[in-house]
Design a protein around this motif. Structure first.
Motif, PDB file in Angstrom:
ATOM      1  N   ARG A   1     -44.268 -17.594 -67.569  1.00 40.68           N
ATOM      2  CA  ARG A   1     -45.641 -18.044 -67.850  1.00 40.68           C
ATOM      3  C   ARG A   1     -46.326 -18.603 -66.599  1.00 40.68           C
ATOM      4  N   TYR A   2     -45.665 -18.455 -65.452  1.00 38.36           N
ATOM      5  CA  TYR A   2     -46.157 -19.078 -64.208  1.00 38.36           C
ATOM      6  C   TYR A   2     -47.577 -18.629 -63.866  1.00 38.36           C
ATOM      7  N   SER A   3     -47.803 -17.325 -63.847  1.00 35.23           N
ATOM      8  CA  SER A   3     -49.121 -16.807 -63.457  1.00 35.23           C
ATOM      9  C   SER A   3     -50.200 -17.154 -64.485  1.00 35.23           C
ATOM     10  N   VAL A   4     -49.782 -17.362 -65.740  1.00 34.79           N
ATOM     11  CA  VAL A   4     -50.750 -17.719 -66.787  1.00 34.79           C
ATOM     12  C   VAL A   4     -51.124 -19.196 -66.679  1.00 34.79           C
ATOM     13  N   ILE A   5     -50.113 -20.047 -66.509  1.00 36.25           N
ATOM     14  CA  ILE A   5     -50.360 -21.492 -66.424  1.00 36.25           C
ATOM     15  C   ILE A   5     -51.090 -21.844 -65.128  1.00 36.25           C
ATOM     16  N   MET A   6     -50.542 -21.397 -63.998  1.00 32.50           N
ATOM     17  CA  MET A   6     -51.120 -21.736 -62.692  1.00 32.50           C
ATOM     18  C   MET A   6     -52.125 -20.658 -62.272  1.00 32.50           C
ATOM     19  N   ASP A   7     -53.166 -20.508 -63.062  1.00 31.13           N
ATOM     20  CA  ASP A   7     -54.181 -19.514 -62.713  1.00 31.13           C
ATOM     21  C   ASP A   7     -55.106 -20.058 -61.627  1.00 31.13           C
ATOM     22  N   GLN A   8     -55.993 -19.217 -61.153  1.00 28.13           N
ATOM     23  CA  GLN A   8     -56.849 -19.590 -60.025  1.00 28.13           C
ATOM     24  C   GLN A   8     -57.724 -20.796 -60.349  1.00 28.13           C
ATOM     25  N   LYS A   9     -58.226 -20.847 -61.582  1.00 27.15           N
ATOM     26  CA  LYS A   9     -59.096 -21.955 -61.966  1.00 27.15           C
ATOM     27  C   LYS A   9     -58.355 -23.278 -61.912  1.00 27.15           C
ATOM     28  N   LEU A  10     -57.139 -23.321 -62.455  1.00 29.07           N
ATOM     29  CA  LEU A  10     -56.362 -24.565 -62.446  1.00 29.07           C
ATOM     30  C   LEU A  10     -55.986 -24.963 -61.017  1.00 29.07           C
ATOM     31  N   CYS A  11     -55.630 -23.988 -60.195  1.00 19.37           N
ATOM     32  CA  CYS A  11     -55.280 -24.285 -58.800  1.00 19.37           C
ATOM     33  C   CYS A  11     -56.459 -24.917 -58.062  1.00 19.37           C
ATOM     34  N   LEU A  12     -57.645 -24.365 -58.265  1.00 20.06           N
ATOM     35  CA  LEU A  12     -58.839 -24.929 -57.631  1.00 20.06           C
ATOM     36  C   LEU A  12     -59.125 -26.337 -58.146  1.00 20.06           C
ATOM     37  N   GLN A  13     -58.937 -26.549 -59.448  1.00 22.50           N
ATOM     38  CA  GLN A  13     -59.171 -27.870 -60.031  1.00 22.50           C
ATOM     39  C   GLN A  13     -58.187 -28.900 -59.481  1.00 22.50           C
ATOM     40  N   LEU A  14     -56.908 -28.519 -59.387  1.00 23.10           N
ATOM     41  CA  LEU A  14     -55.894 -29.440 -58.864  1.00 23.10           C
ATOM     42  C   LEU A  14     -56.150 -29.763 -57.397  1.00 23.10           C
ATOM     43  N   SER A  15     -56.485 -28.737 -56.618  1.00 25.41           N
ATOM     44  CA  SER A  15     -56.769 -28.953 -55.204  1.00 25.41           C
ATOM     45  C   SER A  15     -57.995 -29.841 -55.014  1.00 25.41           C
ATOM     46  N   SER A  16     -59.035 -29.573 -55.770  1.00 24.72           N
ATOM     47  CA  SER A  16     -60.260 -30.383 -55.678  1.00 24.72           C
ATOM     48  C   SER A  16     -59.984 -31.825 -56.080  1.00 24.72           C
ATOM     49  N   THR A  17     -59.141 -32.007 -57.095  1.00 26.13           N
ATOM     50  CA  THR A  17     -58.790 -33.356 -57.545  1.00 26.13           C
ATOM     51  C   THR A  17     -58.105 -34.137 -56.432  1.00 26.13           C
ATOM     52  N   ALA A  18     -57.190 -33.489 -55.711  1.00 30.16           N
ATOM     53  CA  ALA A  18     -56.495 -34.151 -54.605  1.00 30.16           C
ATOM     54  C   ALA A  18     -57.492 -34.611 -53.538  1.00 30.16           C
ATOM     55  N   TRP A  19     -58.414 -33.723 -53.159  1.00 31.43           N
ATOM     56  CA  TRP A  19     -59.395 -34.072 -52.126  1.00 31.43           C
ATOM     57  C   TRP A  19     -60.339 -35.175 -52.596  1.00 31.43           C
ATOM     58  N   LEU A  20     -60.736 -35.138 -53.867  1.00 32.03           N
ATOM     59  CA  LEU A  20     -61.672 -36.140 -54.385  1.00 32.03           C
ATOM     60  C   LEU A  20     -61.008 -37.502 -54.545  1.00 32.03           C
ATOM     61  N   ILE A  21     -59.746 -37.527 -54.982  1.00 37.03           N
ATOM     62  CA  ILE A  21     -59.027 -38.804 -55.086  1.00 37.03           C
ATOM     63  C   ILE A  21     -58.883 -39.441 -53.706  1.00 37.03           C
ATOM     64  N   GLY A  22     -58.516 -38.623 -52.711  1.00 34.35           N
ATOM     65  CA  GLY A  22     -58.408 -39.138 -51.352  1.00 34.35           C
ATOM     66  C   GLY A  22     -59.729 -39.680 -50.833  1.00 34.35           C
ATOM     67  N   LEU A  23     -60.830 -38.957 -51.104  1.00 35.90           N
ATOM     68  CA  LEU A  23     -62.144 -39.390 -50.655  1.00 35.90           C
ATOM     69  C   LEU A  23     -62.554 -40.697 -51.323  1.00 35.90           C
ATOM     70  N   ALA A  24     -62.370 -40.787 -52.650  1.00 35.28           N
ATOM     71  CA  ALA A  24     -62.754 -41.992 -53.383  1.00 35.28           C
ATOM     72  C   ALA A  24     -61.973 -43.206 -52.879  1.00 35.28           C
ATOM     73  N   ASN A  25     -60.673 -43.024 -52.648  1.00 35.22           N
ATOM     74  CA  ASN A  25     -59.867 -44.141 -52.164  1.00 35.22           C
ATOM     75  C   ASN A  25     -60.289 -44.562 -50.762  1.00 35.22           C
ATOM     76  N   SER A  26     -60.587 -43.577 -49.901  1.00 34.25           N
ATOM     77  CA  SER A  26     -61.021 -43.903 -48.542  1.00 34.25           C
ATOM     78  C   SER A  26     -62.341 -44.664 -48.551  1.00 34.25           C
ATOM     79  N   LEU A  27     -63.279 -44.229 -49.382  1.00 37.38           N
ATOM     80  CA  LEU A  27     -64.568 -44.916 -49.465  1.00 37.38           C
ATOM     81  C   LEU A  27     -64.387 -46.358 -49.918  1.00 37.38           C
TER      82      LEU A  27
END
Length: 314
Positions: free
Chosen positions: A131-157
């Motif tokens: 189920r790897y390709s179904v669970i980790m689809d492109q949309k979820l990967c982008l959401q997870l990556s964006s979340t990492a960058w936004l959490i880092g930005l919010a904490n830095s601010l």
């Protein structure tokens, strides 16, 4: 830049290793060599991942994110360190120092979260392969990556803004190679209790949260690996996961020592060395750790080189 509050200097003096001036030149060449390898290694991973159709899985998407992050992470600090080590000028402008603190903290926090996400990706790949390709689809990967960058930005601010507001009473001497929040907090002449507590609490959350997710993910991965019937399958899973674990150890180890202890407890010289380790050595090592044990990446690089050489001959 002129400041209405005289407690903010126009420049900071970065001490670095001024107690050991004979180390400036050797350290300059070590940093320069490390920086060149960091640029080459991480650019190579990004290029190969984008050009090779076989490397379009979520693992390589996150690896590309990590390589881009490491490029930014080292570029935030290393060029300025090389400038200071290569000559008598050890200053950095106030505005440059504050910008460096904001960006460095943003990228460091983002990498903490991203490494946790990469462990989650490895868990799904090993424990739920069908189920790897179904669970980790492109949309979820982008959401997870964006979340990492936004959490880092919010904490830095949050953290950097609290630190910038501290009075310095004309203090211009920063006992570090570059502008990092713990060092800036130590420079302050006012009450820094709120800053120290906020830094410790958020650092605990951002370090121990992803680290706990990594440990839990790999406990399930280890159990799943031992159930793989073929030795070749177990070896492939082990090689892929051990690379990530090594990167985690190199990054989190120094971070835990620097950010999760009372400011007065740590030796500043040890903190300087560990900071150099996770902001210079680790980004340089990451491409080699991921590629030397990964036949897919090595094969893709070889094919890309052969293609480039053959096109030149034509």
């Amino acid at each position: 830049m002129k400041h209405t509050n005289s407690s903010f200097p126009e420049n900071f003096l970065l001490l670095g290793l001024t107690k050991y001036p004979w180390l400036d030149l050797p350290l300059f060449f070590v940093l320069l060599t490390s920086y060149i390898f960091t640029l080459l290694g991480n650019f190579a991973i990004i290029l190969v991942s984008q050009l090779n159709s076989q490397l379009q899985s979520p693992m390589y998407f996150f690896l590309t994110n990590l390589s881009f992050l490491d490029l930014c992470f080292t570029t935030t600090t290393v060029p300025q360190m090389l400038f200071n080590l290569g000559g008598p000028n050890k200053n950095i402008p106030y505005i440059g120092c504050m910008a460096q603190a904001y960006v460095f903290h943003w990228l460091g926090c983002t990498e903490c979260v991203l490494l946790g996400i990469m462990a989650l990706d490895r868990y799904v790949a090993v424990c739920k392969p069908l189920r790897y390709s179904v669970i980790m689809d492109q949309k979820l990967c982008l959401q997870l990556s964006s979340t990492a960058w936004l959490i880092g930005l919010a904490n830095s601010l949050l953290q950097s803004t609290l630190t910038v507001q501290l009075p310095l009473c004309g203090n211009q001497v920063l006992d570090h190679f570059f502008c990092e929040l713990p060092g800036l907090i130590k420079m302050a002449c006012g009450d820094t209790t709120v800053n120290e507590i906020t830094l410790a609490v958020v650092a605990t959350f951002l370090i121990m949260g992803p680290l706990s997710m990594i440990l839990v993910s790999y406990s399930y991965i280890a159990r799943a690996v031992f159930r793989i019937p073929s030795a070749a399958g177990r070896l492939k899973a082990f090689n892929t996961c051990s690379s990530h674990l090594l990167v985690v150890s190199l990054f989190y180890g120094p971070g835990i020592y620097i950010y999760m202890q009372p400011p007065e407890d740590g030796s500043q010289d040890v903190i300087k060395v560990l900071t150099l380790f996770y902001c210079v050595i680790t980004p340089m090592a990451n491409p080699f750790i991921y590629t030397l044990r990964n036949k897919e990446v090595i094969g893709a690089m070889q094919r890309l080189l052969r293609k480039a050489i053959s096109s030149k001959r034509i």
